[in-house]
Scaffold this motif. Structure first.
Motif, PDB file in Angstrom:
ATOM      1  N   CYS A   8       0.817  -1.228   0.000  1.00 12.05           N
ATOM      2  CA  CYS A   8       0.000   0.000   0.000  1.00 12.05           C
ATOM      3  C   CYS A   8       0.844   1.269   0.000  1.00 12.05           C
ATOM      4  CB  CYS A   8      -0.947  -0.002   1.192  1.00 12.05           C
ATOM      5  SG  CYS A   8      -0.106   0.203   2.786  1.00 12.05           S
ATOM      6  N   HIS A   9       2.143   1.122   0.173  1.00 12.32           N
ATOM      7  CA  HIS A   9       3.124   2.221   0.139  1.00 12.32           C
ATOM      8  C   HIS A   9       3.078   3.159   1.345  1.00 12.32           C
ATOM      9  CE1 HIS A   9       4.264   1.140  -3.997  1.00 12.32           C
ATOM     10  NE2 HIS A   9       3.016   0.743  -4.052  1.00 12.32           N
ATOM     11  N   LYS A  10       2.389   2.745   2.427  1.00 16.60           N
ATOM     12  CA  LYS A  10       2.432   3.525   3.663  1.00 16.60           C
ATOM     13  C   LYS A  10       3.853   3.452   4.211  1.00 16.60           C
ATOM     14  CE  LYS A  10      -2.237   2.535   5.216  1.00 16.60           C
ATOM     15  NZ  LYS A  10      -3.022   1.678   6.140  1.00 16.60           N
ATOM     16  N   LEU A  11       4.326   4.553   4.807  1.00 17.97           N
ATOM     17  CA  LEU A  11       5.645   4.551   5.429  1.00 17.97           C
ATOM     18  C   LEU A  11       5.628   3.597   6.621  1.00 17.97           C
ATOM     19  CD1 LEU A  11       6.579   8.338   5.307  1.00 17.97           C
ATOM     20  CD2 LEU A  11       7.338   6.507   3.799  1.00 17.97           C
ATOM     21  N   THR A  12       6.677   2.789   6.734  1.00 19.86           N
ATOM     22  CA  THR A  12       6.802   1.835   7.834  1.00 19.86           C
ATOM     23  C   THR A  12       8.243   1.827   8.319  1.00 19.86           C
ATOM     24  OG1 THR A  12       7.312  -0.023   6.364  1.00 19.86           O
ATOM     25  CG2 THR A  12       4.982   0.305   6.933  1.00 19.86           C
ATOM     26  N   ASP A  13       8.456   1.161   9.434  1.00 20.65           N
ATOM     27  CA  ASP A  13       9.785   1.018  10.004  1.00 20.65           C
ATOM     28  C   ASP A  13      10.474  -0.196   9.390  1.00 20.65           C
ATOM     29  OD1 ASP A  13      11.903   1.534  11.862  1.00 20.65           O
ATOM     30  OD2 ASP A  13      11.114  -0.086  13.120  1.00 20.65           O
ATOM     31  N   ARG A  14      11.710  -0.066   8.980  1.00 27.43           N
ATOM     32  CA  ARG A  14      12.548  -1.145   8.449  1.00 27.43           C
ATOM     33  C   ARG A  14      11.885  -1.958   7.330  1.00 27.43           C
ATOM     34  NH1 ARG A  14      14.855  -3.630  13.893  1.00 27.43           N
ATOM     35  NH2 ARG A  14      12.656  -4.036  14.069  1.00 27.43           N
ATOM     36  N   TYR A  15      11.199  -1.299   6.433  1.00 28.19           N
ATOM     37  CA  TYR A  15      10.610  -1.913   5.231  1.00 28.19           C
ATOM     38  C   TYR A  15       9.564  -2.988   5.550  1.00 28.19           C
ATOM     39  CZ  TYR A  15      14.478   0.539   3.092  1.00 28.19           C
ATOM     40  OH  TYR A  15      15.350   1.513   2.696  1.00 28.19           O
ATOM     41  N   ARG A  16       8.983  -2.925   6.723  1.00 24.23           N
ATOM     42  CA  ARG A  16       7.985  -3.923   7.106  1.00 24.23           C
ATOM     43  C   ARG A  16       6.674  -3.717   6.356  1.00 24.23           C
ATOM     44  NH1 ARG A  16       9.699  -3.683  13.138  1.00 24.23           N
ATOM     45  NH2 ARG A  16      11.137  -5.430  13.172  1.00 24.23           N
ATOM     46  N   VAL A  17       5.932  -4.802   6.217  1.00 26.46           N
ATOM     47  CA  VAL A  17       4.584  -4.737   5.670  1.00 26.46           C
ATOM     48  C   VAL A  17       3.713  -4.134   6.764  1.00 26.46           C
ATOM     49  CG1 VAL A  17       2.644  -6.119   4.829  1.00 26.46           C
ATOM     50  CG2 VAL A  17       4.982  -6.720   4.174  1.00 26.46           C
ATOM     51  N   CYS A  18       2.839  -3.199   6.408  1.00 24.51           N
ATOM     52  CA  CYS A  18       2.005  -2.528   7.406  1.00 24.51           C
ATOM     53  C   CYS A  18       1.002  -3.516   8.021  1.00 24.51           C
ATOM     54  CB  CYS A  18       1.285  -1.337   6.780  1.00 24.51           C
ATOM     55  SG  CYS A  18      -0.129  -1.793   5.761  1.00 24.51           S
ATOM     56  N   PRO A  19       0.478  -3.213   9.206  1.00 27.27           N
ATOM     57  CA  PRO A  19      -0.457  -4.126   9.875  1.00 27.27           C
ATOM     58  C   PRO A  19      -1.688  -4.473   9.020  1.00 27.27           C
ATOM     59  CG  PRO A  19       0.303  -2.473  11.424  1.00 27.27           C
ATOM     60  CD  PRO A  19       0.820  -2.060  10.063  1.00 27.27           C
ATOM     61  N   SER A  20      -2.195  -3.533   8.262  1.00 26.23           N
ATOM     62  CA  SER A  20      -3.379  -3.807   7.423  1.00 26.23           C
ATOM     63  C   SER A  20      -3.063  -4.821   6.331  1.00 26.23           C
ATOM     64  CB  SER A  20      -3.889  -2.521   6.765  1.00 26.23           C
ATOM     65  OG  SER A  20      -4.277  -1.603   7.733  1.00 26.23           O
ATOM     66  N   CYS A  21      -1.965  -4.653   5.642  1.00 29.33           N
ATOM     67  CA  CYS A  21      -1.594  -5.557   4.541  1.00 29.33           C
ATOM     68  C   CYS A  21      -1.081  -6.892   5.066  1.00 29.33           C
ATOM     69  CB  CYS A  21      -0.553  -4.904   3.648  1.00 29.33           C
ATOM     70  SG  CYS A  21      -1.191  -3.466   2.747  1.00 29.33           S
ATOM     71  N   ARG A  22      -0.505  -6.887   6.242  1.00 27.75           N
ATOM     72  CA  ARG A  22       0.090  -8.106   6.808  1.00 27.75           C
ATOM     73  C   ARG A  22      -0.939  -9.218   6.986  1.00 27.75           C
ATOM     74  NH1 ARG A  22       4.901  -8.218  11.033  1.00 27.75           N
ATOM     75  NH2 ARG A  22       5.144 -10.451  11.111  1.00 27.75           N
ATOM     76  N   LYS A  23      -2.198  -8.842   7.128  1.00 21.89           N
ATOM     77  CA  LYS A  23      -3.268  -9.824   7.310  1.00 21.89           C
ATOM     78  C   LYS A  23      -3.491 -10.673   6.062  1.00 21.89           C
ATOM     79  CE  LYS A  23      -5.581  -6.729  10.490  1.00 21.89           C
ATOM     80  NZ  LYS A  23      -6.656  -5.764  10.648  1.00 21.89           N
ATOM     81  N   SER A  24      -3.111 -10.141   4.900  1.00 24.40           N
ATOM     82  CA  SER A  24      -3.436 -10.840   3.654  1.00 24.40           C
ATOM     83  C   SER A  24      -2.225 -11.343   2.863  1.00 24.40           C
ATOM     84  CB  SER A  24      -4.271  -9.926   2.763  1.00 24.40           C
ATOM     85  OG  SER A  24      -3.547  -8.765   2.432  1.00 24.40           O
ATOM     86  N   VAL A  25      -1.010 -11.172   3.395  1.00 25.38           N
ATOM     87  CA  VAL A  25       0.180 -11.644   2.676  1.00 25.38           C
ATOM     88  C   VAL A  25       1.118 -12.385   3.617  1.00 25.38           C
ATOM     89  CG1 VAL A  25       0.126  -9.814   0.930  1.00 25.38           C
ATOM     90  CG2 VAL A  25       1.473  -9.493   3.001  1.00 25.38           C
ATOM     91  N   GLU A  26       1.947 -13.238   3.064  1.00 26.08           N
ATOM     92  CA  GLU A  26       2.919 -14.007   3.843  1.00 26.08           C
ATOM     93  C   GLU A  26       4.254 -13.285   3.988  1.00 26.08           C
ATOM     94  OE1 GLU A  26       2.206 -16.680   5.481  1.00 26.08           O
ATOM     95  OE2 GLU A  26       0.219 -16.986   4.643  1.00 26.08           O
ATOM     96  N   THR A 157       5.250 -11.889  -7.211  1.00 19.20           N
ATOM     97  CA  THR A 157       6.208 -12.983  -7.215  1.00 19.20           C
ATOM     98  C   THR A 157       6.672 -13.292  -5.794  1.00 19.20           C
ATOM     99  OG1 THR A 157       6.930 -12.406  -9.437  1.00 19.20           O
ATOM    100  CG2 THR A 157       8.425 -13.761  -8.137  1.00 19.20           C
ATOM    101  N   LEU A 158       7.039 -12.269  -5.041  1.00 17.04           N
ATOM    102  CA  LEU A 158       7.472 -12.474  -3.653  1.00 17.04           C
ATOM    103  C   LEU A 158       6.351 -13.078  -2.814  1.00 17.04           C
ATOM    104  CD1 LEU A 158       9.444  -9.182  -2.936  1.00 17.04           C
ATOM    105  CD2 LEU A 158      10.369 -11.465  -3.288  1.00 17.04           C
ATOM    106  N   SER A 159       5.133 -12.597  -3.018  1.00 16.26           N
ATOM    107  CA  SER A 159       3.994 -13.104  -2.253  1.00 16.26           C
ATOM    108  C   SER A 159       3.763 -14.584  -2.504  1.00 16.26           C
ATOM    109  CB  SER A 159       2.718 -12.324  -2.602  1.00 16.26           C
ATOM    110  OG  SER A 159       2.834 -10.998  -2.179  1.00 16.26           O
ATOM    111  N   GLU A 160       3.819 -15.003  -3.757  1.00 19.64           N
ATOM    112  CA  GLU A 160       3.606 -16.406  -4.085  1.00 19.64           C
ATOM    113  C   GLU A 160       4.726 -17.269  -3.531  1.00 19.64           C
ATOM    114  OE1 GLU A 160       1.885 -19.903  -5.922  1.00 19.64           O
ATOM    115  OE2 GLU A 160       1.155 -18.054  -5.032  1.00 19.64           O
TER     116      GLU A 160
END
Length: 171
Positions: A8-26, A157-160
């Motif tokens: 989603c391109h929200k700014l995060t710490d250390r390139y982490r996936v944000c909490p909202s997106c983390r629910k739907s990706v590995e 690709t990374l997600s799969e």
């Protein structure tokens, strides 16, 4: 490139996936160090398409971030038709160069099943298209894996790859 969620391109710490997106990706984080433009784009194009294998070490130096000890570098497999065309697998070269730079081991833990390319596809089409493109090779249970690739466009690709590795027991 700023530290942000790759989805989603929200700014995060250390390139982490944000909490909202983390629910739907590995994938837990994507450290894209540079935007794919200008000199970076030219360097990657020379490496991938013009046989400049030596660029792998330069790209690895540019990719280096703080990587966790004990992690395993795993290259995203390139379609075998592209490997035959180029004479090398650019992701394997990058993983080897990153291994030299960081001291982390690298191993092939994914194999390419499909030969399809994603160039020119939109986001949703890329996610549909990449499903089933890989298979896990060998034991990955409890392995902390860092996937290595040259460019992240949509993250499909990374997600799969992450989905399959997690299903096989990777962390």
């Amino acid at each position: 490139a700023p530290s942000r969620c790759y989805r989603c391109h929200k700014l995060t710490d250390r390139y982490r996936v944000c909490p909202s997106c983390r629910k739907s990706v590995e994938v837990r984080s994507v450290a894209a160090q540079y935007c794919y433009k200008d000199v970076t784009r030219e360097l990657i194009k020379e490496f991938k398409f013009n046989g400049k294998r030596g660029a792998a070490m330069t790209i690895a130096r540019l990719m280096t971030v703080a990587l966790p000890e004990g992690a395993l570098l795993v290259p995203i497999p390139t379609a075998t038709s592209r490997v035959r065309e180029r004479g090398y697998d650019h992701a394997k070269l990058l993983a080897a160069a990153l291994s030299t730079k960081t001291g982390l081991p690298h191993q092939t833990k994914l194999a390419r099943v499909s030969q399809n390319r994603q160039v020119g596809m939109g986001r949703s089409e890329r996610f549909r298209h990449i499903s089933g493109a890989f298979r896990v090779v060998g034991d990955v249970r409890n392995a902390h894996i860092i996937l290595v690739d040259d460019v992240v466009t949509t993250g499909a690709t990374l997600s799969e790859a992450a989905r399959l590795l997690r299903a096989a027991g990777a962390r």
